[in-house]
Write a protein that holds these residues in place. Sequence first.
Motif, PDB file in Angstrom:
ATOM      1  N   GLY A   1       0.833  -1.256   0.019  1.00 12.97           N
ATOM      2  CA  GLY A   1      -0.077   0.011   0.087  1.00 12.97           C
ATOM      3  C   GLY A   1       0.850   1.215   0.096  1.00 12.97           C
ATOM      4  O   GLY A   1       2.019   1.262  -0.828  1.00 12.97           O
ATOM      5  N   LYS A   2       0.536   2.199   0.878  1.00 12.94           N
ATOM      6  CA  LYS A   2       1.231   3.582   0.926  1.00 12.94           C
ATOM      7  C   LYS A   2       2.433   3.493   1.387  1.00 12.94           C
ATOM      8  O   LYS A   2       3.332   4.320   0.881  1.00 12.94           O
ATOM      9  CB  LYS A   2       0.397   4.419   1.986  1.00 12.94           C
ATOM     10  N   PHE A   3       3.077   2.297   1.625  1.00 11.30           N
ATOM     11  CA  PHE A   3       4.384   2.264   2.033  1.00 11.30           C
ATOM     12  C   PHE A   3       5.291   1.856   0.873  1.00 11.30           C
ATOM     13  O   PHE A   3       6.555   1.774   1.017  1.00 11.30           O
ATOM     14  CB  PHE A   3       4.741   1.127   3.268  1.00 11.30           C
ATOM     15  N   ILE A   4       4.835   1.571  -0.186  1.00  9.65           N
ATOM     16  CA  ILE A   4       5.391   1.214  -1.350  1.00  9.65           C
ATOM     17  C   ILE A   4       6.510   2.427  -1.939  1.00  9.65           C
ATOM     18  O   ILE A   4       7.686   2.149  -2.118  1.00  9.65           O
ATOM     19  CB  ILE A   4       4.480   1.053  -2.400  1.00  9.65           C
ATOM     20  N   SER A   5       6.027   3.766  -1.702  1.00 10.38           N
ATOM     21  CA  SER A   5       7.010   4.813  -2.192  1.00 10.38           C
ATOM     22  C   SER A   5       8.043   4.850  -1.047  1.00 10.38           C
ATOM     23  O   SER A   5       9.203   5.002  -1.602  1.00 10.38           O
ATOM     24  CB  SER A   5       6.094   6.025  -1.916  1.00 10.38           C
TER      25      SER A   5
ATOM     26  N   SER B   1       3.171   4.972  -4.959  1.00  8.78           N
ATOM     27  CA  SER B   1       2.202   3.928  -4.574  1.00  8.78           C
ATOM     28  C   SER B   1       1.346   3.753  -5.463  1.00  8.78           C
ATOM     29  O   SER B   1       0.907   2.575  -5.857  1.00  8.78           O
ATOM     30  CB  SER B   1       2.068   3.992  -3.239  1.00  8.78           C
TER      31      SER B   1
ATOM     32  N   SER C   1      12.572  10.009  -5.452  1.00  9.84           N
ATOM     33  CA  SER C   1      12.685   8.629  -6.227  1.00  9.84           C
ATOM     34  C   SER C   1      11.688   8.821  -7.198  1.00  9.84           C
ATOM     35  O   SER C   1      10.540   9.399  -7.383  1.00  9.84           O
ATOM     36  CB  SER C   1      12.338   7.598  -5.156  1.00  9.84           C
TER      37      SER C   1
ATOM     38  N   VAL D   1      10.977   2.369  -2.163  1.00  8.35           N
ATOM     39  CA  VAL D   1      11.564   2.833  -3.175  1.00  8.35           C
ATOM     40  C   VAL D   1      12.570   3.718  -2.797  1.00  8.35           C
ATOM     41  O   VAL D   1      13.919   3.797  -3.096  1.00  8.35           O
ATOM     42  CB  VAL D   1      10.857   3.254  -4.202  1.00  8.35           C
ATOM     43  N   ASP D   2      12.179   4.611  -2.050  1.00  7.71           N
ATOM     44  CA  ASP D   2      12.943   5.629  -1.134  1.00  7.71           C
ATOM     45  C   ASP D   2      14.501   4.722  -0.749  1.00  7.71           C
ATOM     46  O   ASP D   2      15.505   5.461  -0.674  1.00  7.71           O
ATOM     47  CB  ASP D   2      12.487   6.695  -0.274  1.00  7.71           C
TER      48      ASP D   2
ATOM     49  N   SER E   1      -1.940  -3.217  -3.047  1.00  8.61           N
ATOM     50  CA  SER E   1      -0.651  -3.564  -3.848  1.00  8.61           C
ATOM     51  C   SER E   1       0.504  -4.002  -3.116  1.00  8.61           C
ATOM     52  O   SER E   1       0.539  -3.452  -1.868  1.00  8.61           O
ATOM     53  CB  SER E   1      -0.199  -2.390  -4.990  1.00  8.61           C
TER      54      SER E   1
ATOM     55  N   ILE F   1       5.158  -4.592  -2.989  1.00  8.23           N
ATOM     56  CA  ILE F   1       6.172  -4.457  -4.009  1.00  8.23           C
ATOM     57  C   ILE F   1       7.535  -5.419  -3.312  1.00  8.23           C
ATOM     58  O   ILE F   1       7.365  -5.157  -1.829  1.00  8.23           O
ATOM     59  CB  ILE F   1       6.824  -3.034  -4.128  1.00  8.23           C
TER      60      ILE F   1
ATOM     61  N   ALA G   1      15.520   1.881  -0.887  1.00  5.47           N
ATOM     62  CA  ALA G   1      16.432   1.149  -2.116  1.00  5.47           C
ATOM     63  C   ALA G   1      17.296   2.148  -2.336  1.00  5.47           C
ATOM     64  O   ALA G   1      18.322   2.030  -2.903  1.00  5.47           O
ATOM     65  CB  ALA G   1      15.429   0.423  -2.841  1.00  5.47           C
ATOM     66  N   GLU G   2      16.841   3.245  -2.793  1.00  2.00           N
ATOM     67  CA  GLU G   2      17.426   4.344  -3.607  1.00  2.00           C
ATOM     68  C   GLU G   2      18.539   4.913  -2.580  1.00  2.00           C
ATOM     69  O   GLU G   2      19.795   5.051  -3.084  1.00  2.00           O
ATOM     70  CB  GLU G   2      16.504   5.436  -4.142  1.00  2.00           C
TER      71      GLU G   2
ATOM     72  N   ILE H   1       6.042  -6.240  -8.592  1.00  2.00           N
ATOM     73  CA  ILE H   1       4.913  -5.949  -7.647  1.00  2.00           C
ATOM     74  C   ILE H   1       3.690  -7.053  -7.982  1.00  2.00           C
ATOM     75  O   ILE H   1       3.760  -7.705  -9.060  1.00  2.00           O
ATOM     76  CB  ILE H   1       4.238  -4.622  -8.666  1.00  2.00           C
TER      77      ILE H   1
ATOM     78  N   ILE I   1      11.711  -5.379  -3.733  1.00  2.00           N
ATOM     79  CA  ILE I   1      12.742  -4.666  -4.411  1.00  2.00           C
ATOM     80  C   ILE I   1      13.918  -5.409  -3.888  1.00  2.00           C
ATOM     81  O   ILE I   1      14.250  -5.750  -2.547  1.00  2.00           O
ATOM     82  CB  ILE I   1      12.996  -3.353  -4.024  1.00  2.00           C
TER      83      ILE I   1
END
Lengths: 94, 94
Positions: free
Chosen positions: A39-43, B43, B84, A46-47, A84, A86, A49-50, A68, A88
Motif C-alpha cells: 500500500g502507501k508504504f511502497i513509495s 504507490s 525517487s 523505493v526511497d 498492492s 512491492i 532502496a534508492e 509488484i 525490491i
Amino acid sequence: MSSDNSIFVGNKAFMNYVTAVVMQFTTKDAEEVVIKARGKFISRAVDIAEVASKRFLDGKVEVSNIKIDSEEFENKEGKQVRVSTIEITLKKKE
Amino acid sequence: MSSDNSIFVGNKAFMNYVTAVVMQFTTKDAEEVVIKARGKFISRAVDIAEVASKRFLDGKVEVSNIKIDSEEFENKEGKQVRVSTIEITLKKKE
C-alpha cells in the motif's frame, strides 16, 4: 535466500530501514536484501532502496529485481479489499 | 516507443489513470504503456498498474519491466533535494 534478509517497511523512522539494509550488507555480509512493502508504504520502500544503494552503498550494491503484485484480504467490515505490494531486491555487485 | 504511450501519475482521480492505461491498449492498440511517477505518487502508480493489468486487462497485458531511480533538483529554498522515481512498463501479451 533466507527470510532473515527481508526488510518489511512500515511506520518506523526512515533511517531505521536504510540502516537495516546497509547493516545486512556490511556487518552480516548478505549477498541479497529484499525490501518489502504494501500500500502507501511502497513509495517509502523505493526511497529506502534508492538511498541505501546510491548514497550508502554506491558502487557496491545494485537493484537486481523488482516485483509488484496484489493481495486480497477481508477488512473489518467483511469487505474484500485489494492492496498492492512491492519487493525490491538489492544485490551485492561482483 | 513514442512518449504518447507514457502516463504520468499525479493528483487526478485514480480511475482517470486506470482508464487512460486501458484506453491506450484498447482503442489506441498500443503495444506498451509506461506508467511514470515520482515521490509519494509511486504507490499510486503501482496500484494503477495492478488494477489495469489484473482487473481490466487480465490475460491481455502484463508488467514487462520496472525501473526505479532518483532525481535531484533544487527546491524553493535553494536546497538540493532527492526524489525517487518509478517507471512501470505494461506490455500486450503475445
